[in-house]
Design a protein around this motif. Structure first.
Motif, PDB file in Angstrom:
ATOM      1  N   ALA A 237       0.821  -1.201   0.000  1.00  0.00           N
ATOM      2  CA  ALA A 237       0.000   0.000   0.000  1.00  0.00           C
ATOM      3  C   ALA A 237       0.862   1.261   0.000  1.00  0.00           C
ATOM      4  O   ALA A 237       2.066   1.228   0.289  1.00  0.00           O
ATOM      5  CB  ALA A 237      -0.931  -0.003   1.210  1.00  0.00           C
ATOM      6  N   ASP A 238       0.241   2.392  -0.298  1.00  0.00           N
ATOM      7  CA  ASP A 238       0.925   3.684  -0.297  1.00  0.00           C
ATOM      8  C   ASP A 238       1.501   3.971   1.095  1.00  0.00           C
ATOM      9  O   ASP A 238       0.889   3.654   2.125  1.00  0.00           O
ATOM     10  CB  ASP A 238      -0.068   4.786  -0.688  1.00  0.00           C
ATOM     11  N   SER A 239       2.708   4.537   1.126  1.00  0.00           N
ATOM     12  CA  SER A 239       3.416   4.903   2.372  1.00  0.00           C
ATOM     13  C   SER A 239       3.775   3.693   3.220  1.00  0.00           C
ATOM     14  O   SER A 239       4.015   3.819   4.424  1.00  0.00           O
ATOM     15  CB  SER A 239       2.578   5.894   3.198  1.00  0.00           C
ATOM     16  N   VAL A 240       3.815   2.533   2.615  1.00  0.00           N
ATOM     17  CA  VAL A 240       4.182   1.295   3.298  1.00  0.00           C
ATOM     18  C   VAL A 240       5.471   0.768   2.679  1.00  0.00           C
ATOM     19  O   VAL A 240       5.640   0.795   1.460  1.00  0.00           O
ATOM     20  CB  VAL A 240       3.056   0.249   3.166  1.00  0.00           C
ATOM     21  N   VAL A 241       6.388   0.276   3.529  1.00  0.00           N
ATOM     22  CA  VAL A 241       7.642  -0.310   3.073  1.00  0.00           C
ATOM     23  C   VAL A 241       7.601  -1.814   3.325  1.00  0.00           C
ATOM     24  O   VAL A 241       7.451  -2.263   4.463  1.00  0.00           O
ATOM     25  CB  VAL A 241       8.854   0.306   3.783  1.00  0.00           C
ATOM     26  N   GLY A 242       7.724  -2.580   2.262  1.00  0.00           N
ATOM     27  CA  GLY A 242       7.901  -4.017   2.383  1.00  0.00           C
ATOM     28  C   GLY A 242       9.378  -4.330   2.278  1.00  0.00           C
ATOM     29  O   GLY A 242       9.977  -4.188   1.208  1.00  0.00           O
ATOM     30  N   ASP A 243       9.987  -4.724   3.386  1.00  0.00           N
ATOM     31  CA  ASP A 243      11.437  -4.932   3.482  1.00  0.00           C
ATOM     32  C   ASP A 243      11.717  -6.427   3.369  1.00  0.00           C
ATOM     33  O   ASP A 243      11.466  -7.187   4.300  1.00  0.00           O
ATOM     34  CB  ASP A 243      11.922  -4.386   4.823  1.00  0.00           C
ATOM     35  N   PHE A 244      12.242  -6.859   2.230  1.00  0.00           N
ATOM     36  CA  PHE A 244      12.457  -8.276   1.956  1.00  0.00           C
ATOM     37  C   PHE A 244      13.948  -8.602   2.075  1.00  0.00           C
ATOM     38  O   PHE A 244      14.775  -7.986   1.397  1.00  0.00           O
ATOM     39  CB  PHE A 244      11.935  -8.639   0.571  1.00  0.00           C
ATOM     40  N   GLU A 245      14.279  -9.571   2.943  1.00  0.00           N
ATOM     41  CA  GLU A 245      15.672  -9.898   3.232  1.00  0.00           C
ATOM     42  C   GLU A 245      16.084 -11.279   2.718  1.00  0.00           C
ATOM     43  O   GLU A 245      17.260 -11.636   2.806  1.00  0.00           O
ATOM     44  CB  GLU A 245      15.904  -9.837   4.744  1.00  0.00           C
ATOM     45  N   GLY A 246      15.167 -12.068   2.202  1.00  0.00           N
ATOM     46  CA  GLY A 246      15.471 -13.437   1.812  1.00  0.00           C
ATOM     47  C   GLY A 246      16.260 -13.537   0.520  1.00  0.00           C
ATOM     48  O   GLY A 246      16.312 -12.600  -0.281  1.00  0.00           O
ATOM     49  N   ALA A 247      16.846 -14.709   0.296  1.00  0.00           N
ATOM     50  CA  ALA A 247      17.694 -14.921  -0.881  1.00  0.00           C
ATOM     51  C   ALA A 247      16.886 -14.921  -2.167  1.00  0.00           C
ATOM     52  O   ALA A 247      17.386 -14.506  -3.215  1.00  0.00           O
ATOM     53  CB  ALA A 247      18.458 -16.237  -0.737  1.00  0.00           C
ATOM     54  N   THR A 248      15.638 -15.378  -2.114  1.00  0.00           N
ATOM     55  CA  THR A 248      14.807 -15.392  -3.318  1.00  0.00           C
ATOM     56  C   THR A 248      13.430 -14.830  -3.004  1.00  0.00           C
ATOM     57  O   THR A 248      12.828 -15.163  -1.976  1.00  0.00           O
ATOM     58  CB  THR A 248      14.654 -16.812  -3.892  1.00  0.00           C
ATOM     59  N   ILE A 249      12.955 -13.991  -3.891  1.00  0.00           N
ATOM     60  CA  ILE A 249      11.581 -13.502  -3.846  1.00  0.00           C
ATOM     61  C   ILE A 249      10.995 -13.846  -5.210  1.00  0.00           C
ATOM     62  O   ILE A 249      11.455 -13.327  -6.236  1.00  0.00           O
ATOM     63  CB  ILE A 249      11.501 -11.993  -3.568  1.00  0.00           C
TER      64      ILE A 249
END
Length: 374
Positions: A237-249
């Motif tokens: 969503a707007d103004s939301v940060v999805g922080d992905f740390e995994g090796a594969t997305i």
């Protein structure tokens, strides 16, 4: 029940007690169960025998506080105990609220099941911490029989399974607080189940979709996804940060859809990361893609910005490989240069389509608008 004999009981009225014990017998056939069709107040203790199980069902058709109190077990092996939550009236399930913890870290409940396969859907709101071996959320095929598990505190499970039918199964993390969802998360089959985060401070630490990709990861609040993730689609969503740390997305037939000018998909792992799947704005000029992984290379294997992004940002000291075309209103050229300047032949290629067909049908801009964007 007793340690030598099983028993079962059903309560249709409210129940209040200091401690409610469910004791199963000594042999494999001596399982004990209890069913509540109204509100319960008290500490519920499941006591499985050496070869038997103990279970409790909450089945009210009205929205109630189903249990005021905790559910614990005398077992330390995380097996032979089950908590079932479902609405046995059919249709959209009534919400049942649980105020106390379910299981402990040393004595986890074996299975917490919300909804039943080929049975009735369930909806549970959980105010306190959950410690279980298996967490299952199962939808059914009747009218409006979607199932929901809404959790306000830490959830620790070994395996989490989201089982769609005609309707969908959703696991939602709610209430703004620093909490963790631990355990592998899978669909019962490919592209089943929704992981929804609706309040800030959440971390999902287990692999998502390692066996079967889930249907959607829906981020309505900023969150950290610590391990690899596979889903049919991701919405931020707007103004939301999805922080992905995994090796594969890995994204399936849908996209990573970024809303507003500030819906942001971020890679920030400490290992090499590969993102496979389209990344688009929900409309032209929406969404931000940010590589913040300073420890290793991040590779984007699929085209980005078929629906143009607002910005692609490459943080200082990051290394990024784009294997397909990238389209954004703002490209962070300075940081792109930082990423490639030490190469033997450093260069940055920027381009824009200028053929009449591309301008009209791909960019959907006039010649003058294209010239002004250069």
């Amino acid at each position: 029940g007793t340690t030598t004999n099983d028993s079962s009981a059903k309560f249709t009225g409210t129940v209040a007690g200091t401690t409610i014990n469910v004791q199963s017998g000594e042999s494999a056939t001596e399982d004990s169960s209890i069913l509540f069709d109204a509100a319960v107040v008290g500490a519920l203790v499941l006591k499985p025998g050496a070869a038997s199980s103990a279970s409790v069902d909450f089945v009210d058709i009205n929205a109630i506080t189903a249990l005021t109190g905790a559910i614990t077990t005398t077992s330390t092996d995380g097996d032979d105990t089950t908590v079932n939550i479902y609405d046995d009236g059919g249709g959209a399930p009534a919400v049942q609220t649980f105020t106390g913890a379910i299981g402990t870290s040393s004595n986890p409940i074996g299975t917490l099941a919300i909804g039943q396969a080929d049975g009735d859907a369930g909806s549970g709101n959980f105010d306190a911490a959950i410690n279980v071996t298996n967490l299952t959320i199962t939808a059914d095929d009747g009218g409006s029989e979607a199932s929901l598990g809404l959790f306000d505190d830490d959830v620790t499970a070994t395996t989490i399974t989201l089982d769609d039918d005609t309707n969908q199964a959703t696991l939602e993390l709610a209430t703004a607080a620093t909490k963790t969802l631990a355990g592998t998360i899978d669909g019962a089959a490919a592209d089943e189940g929704i992981l929804k985060i609706s309040a800030t401070g959440k971390t999902v630490s287990g692999v998502i979709g390692g066996t079967f990709a889930i249907d959607q990861i829906d981020l309505d609040a900023s969150a950290t996804i610590s391990a690899s993730a596979a889903a049919k689609g991701i919405t931020i969503a707007d103004s939301v940060v999805g922080d992905f740390e995994g090796a594969t997305i890995t994204i399936g037939s849908d996209t990573i859809a970024l809303a507003g000018e500030a819906g942001e998909f971020t890679t920030s792992g400490t290992v090499a990361q590969t993102v496979t799947g389209a990344i688009d704005g929900t409309a032209d000029g929406k969404g931000v893609l940010d590589n913040a992984n300073t420890a290793a290379t991040v590779t984007f294997a699929t085209a980005i910005g078929a629906t143009e992004l607002q910005e692609v940002e490459l943080d200082d000291s990051t290394t990024t490989i784009f294997q397909k075309a990238v389209k954004a209103k703002v490209g962070d050229i300075d940081r792109a240069w930082e990423a490639v300047k030490h190469a033997k032949l450093p260069r940055i290629h920027t381009f824009i389509a200028t053929s009449p067909i591309h301008m009209k049908y791909k960019l959907m801009k006039t010649e003058q608008q294209v010239l002004e964007s250069i």
